[in-house]
Structure formats: structure tokens, C-alpha cells
Motif scaffolding. Sequence first.
Motif, PDB file in Angstrom:
ATOM      1  N   THR A  92       0.850  -1.193   0.000  1.00  0.00           N
ATOM      2  CA  THR A  92       0.000   0.000   0.000  1.00  0.00           C
ATOM      3  C   THR A  92       0.878   1.234   0.000  1.00  0.00           C
ATOM      4  N   THR A 112       1.383   3.291   2.265  1.00  0.00           N
ATOM      5  CA  THR A 112       2.099   3.547   3.513  1.00  0.00           C
ATOM      6  C   THR A 112       3.448   2.840   3.576  1.00  0.00           C
ATOM      7  N   ASP A 113       3.582   1.716   2.839  1.00  0.00           N
ATOM      8  CA  ASP A 113       4.848   0.993   2.927  1.00  0.00           C
ATOM      9  C   ASP A 113       5.638   1.031   1.615  1.00  0.00           C
ATOM     10  N   LYS A 134       6.189  11.496   5.614  1.00  0.00           N
ATOM     11  CA  LYS A 134       4.979  10.805   5.168  1.00  0.00           C
ATOM     12  C   LYS A 134       3.943  10.799   6.293  1.00  0.00           C
ATOM     13  N   ILE A 159       1.526   9.049   7.575  1.00  0.00           N
ATOM     14  CA  ILE A 159       0.953   7.705   7.551  1.00  0.00           C
ATOM     15  C   ILE A 159      -0.409   7.657   8.247  1.00  0.00           C
ATOM     16  N   HIS A 160      -0.610   8.516   9.254  1.00  0.00           N
ATOM     17  CA  HIS A 160      -1.876   8.513   9.983  1.00  0.00           C
ATOM     18  C   HIS A 160      -3.056   8.917   9.097  1.00  0.00           C
ATOM     19  N   MET A 199      -3.190   7.963   5.815  1.00  0.00           N
ATOM     20  CA  MET A 199      -3.134   7.128   4.618  1.00  0.00           C
ATOM     21  C   MET A 199      -3.663   5.715   4.835  1.00  0.00           C
ATOM     22  N   LYS A 200      -4.492   5.516   5.824  1.00  0.00           N
ATOM     23  CA  LYS A 200      -5.022   4.180   6.109  1.00  0.00           C
ATOM     24  C   LYS A 200      -5.767   3.635   4.885  1.00  0.00           C
ATOM     25  N   ASP A 201      -5.365   2.457   4.449  1.00  0.00           N
ATOM     26  CA  ASP A 201      -5.985   1.747   3.328  1.00  0.00           C
ATOM     27  C   ASP A 201      -5.786   2.437   1.988  1.00  0.00           C
ATOM     28  N   ASN A 255      -1.286   2.058  -3.605  1.00  0.00           N
ATOM     29  CA  ASN A 255      -0.155   2.678  -4.286  1.00  0.00           C
ATOM     30  C   ASN A 255      -0.692   3.658  -5.312  1.00  0.00           C
ATOM     31  N   GLN A 274      -0.081   9.386  -2.062  1.00  0.00           N
ATOM     32  CA  GLN A 274       0.625   9.512  -0.788  1.00  0.00           C
ATOM     33  C   GLN A 274       0.437  10.925  -0.227  1.00  0.00           C
ATOM     34  N   ASN A 312      -8.703  11.589   3.503  1.00  0.00           N
ATOM     35  CA  ASN A 312      -9.248  10.392   4.147  1.00  0.00           C
ATOM     36  C   ASN A 312     -10.279  10.753   5.223  1.00  0.00           C
TER      37      ASN A 312
END
Length: 334
Positions: A32, A34-35, A48, A50-51, A53-55, A58, A61, A308
Motif C-alpha cells: 500500500t 504507507t509501505d 509521510k 501515515i496517519h 493514509m489508512k488503506d 499505491n 501519498q 481520508n
Amino acid sequence: MKQPLTKLLIIAAALLASCSKNADNSPLPQPTATDSVALIPLTQDWKKAIHLMKDFPNGVQVFLNKKTINNKATVMYAVVFDPKLIELKPVTSATNKKVSDFYNEELSRKFACINGGFFGTNTSYSLSMYNGIISAVNIKALTRTYNSTNTSYYPTRAAFGLKADGTPEVAWIYHVGTGNGTIYSYPTVSPNFLNSAPQAVPSATFPTGATVWSVNSAIGGSPMLIKNNNINITDEEELIVIDNNASRARSAIGYTNNNKVILLAVEGNNPNGGTGLSLAELAQVMKDMGCAGAINLDGGGSTSLIVNGTATVKPSDSGGERPVITALILKSKS
């Protein structure tokens, strides 16, 4: 004895298939946003988010930057996406509406929403086009004082567009003809200036080098910030000289040389957060992020970015989010 090529290919395919599954034969999770590595190279100031960007898949970002610029505290959020994987949907409302409402009313899988171009009460002054359908046009005429007389000027203003194949570009444009007209793009801005006689109405032959603008979706703004990899702020020619040197909230859209698109929201008028940027500082931020082209969107109290379902920059207006007319939604292509 050598194995036949077809048999070796079958064995290799089986091994790859087995490696893509867990021990219980269930599929391994797919990567995804996030990784994955960053879609564009950024300085270490950009972290980044990340909080937010859940689900996320690609192709899209989110980044946060709080570096000090010219002794000013900043809070800047950037949404970076690949337009070949993620849909950019410009939307227009019949009445002024909050960016969060635009986001919430979108029924498809969505990721972010930012305010669009300039507007008045229930009226857009900037282009909005989605899948070839124009719902608002860039303003075609402005009234300015010249020789003590109210005089009409016809500016070529900036716009960001995506071709049908997802290739991004920016241009100075004008709607030639009646109604929505035919959108022409120009390699240079029509050189209008305050206190000077107005230039001719833009056409298929003026300014020089006019071509029909062949984009599928677009959003208008003003002024141009970056063109052909160079900072080129044409606020005077576009007749959009408004608080350009002041520190205020800003919104912008641009693209990089590898055709990734950046939505940028800069917080302003927040003593405990971001104080805002000038137009020149905004252009430099976009340039430092690698933009080959970028335009300014409406800013100040209009700046709003929902990611999001979560609000990011604090609104400049004391009353909270300002209702706007156009917005940009990032959504799934499927």
C-alpha cells in the motif's frame, strides 16, 4: 538432459505463485501507499503522513512539512498522486459549499479533496472541466480603471489540465467564442498590465502560438507559478494582484517531470501553527518539490484540504471552513 523451455516456465510460474501466498494458502497482503517508496524524491523536511493514509493504495501519498521559511512557521500538506492510477475529479457546485461537503458527497472511493479556483457568490471565476464536460469557465473579462474610465480587459489566466492518457500540463488559456467557447492555450501570457491600454481579446491567432487545448479534465486558477521548469509568476499580466506579497494560506496544484501531480495546502493566519506564505514563497516550495509546472488556486480563507475524511490545515477564517464553488477530488478510477 535439459528441460524443455515451456516446462521450465511452468515450474517458475508455480514457484512465484507459491511465494505470493501464506502458509495457509491465503494471498499475502499487497503493498500500500504507507509501505511503498515516495512517488517523488523529497527533502527530509517532508514526512509521510501515515496517519492519514489508512488503506490508501499505491499511487497516492500524503506528506507533512513544518519547516521554517524566511523565519516563518509553516504547516504544509502535500498530496502526491499518479494520475494514471488515481482519478482527479474537478467538481462544481451551483451554490457555495464547504470542501468537506464536496468530499462527503462523493460516493465513490475517495482519498482527498482540496478547494479549486476563484469564485463569487454562487459563481465560479475559474475553469472546471471533468471528462470533457465544462461546468465553469475562466473569467473572460475584467473591469479595471484606465485613464479614469472603467475599461474591459481580457486576461489569459492559468489552468492545470490532464490529457486523456493522464499526462499533466499547465497553460495560459482563454475561452474563444460564445458560451463555453473553444479553449485555446498560449505559450506566453497576454501582456495586460494595470494602468496600460488593454490587449486585444484573445483568439485563435492572439497571443501568438495559440493552439486548441486538448485536455480531458482541468481546473483554472491564477496566476501561473511555474512553467517549463522555471518559476514564472504572471500575476500582473493575469490581473490577479491581490495580497500576493502577504503571508497567507495558499493552495496550489502542479506536476513533476515524471508526471506525478502535487496538491499543496499551506496553513495561514494561525499564531499557533502556520502563518502562511507569499506567492513567491509558494512557487519556490513547489519548485523545490520538483514541479515542472504549477498554478496557484484560491487561497486565504478558501484554502482547505480533506484527506481520508480528516481536515488538515486549520482554516484562516475565524468561522471555520469557507464555502467555495469548485473543488478537486482524488478518487479511485474503478
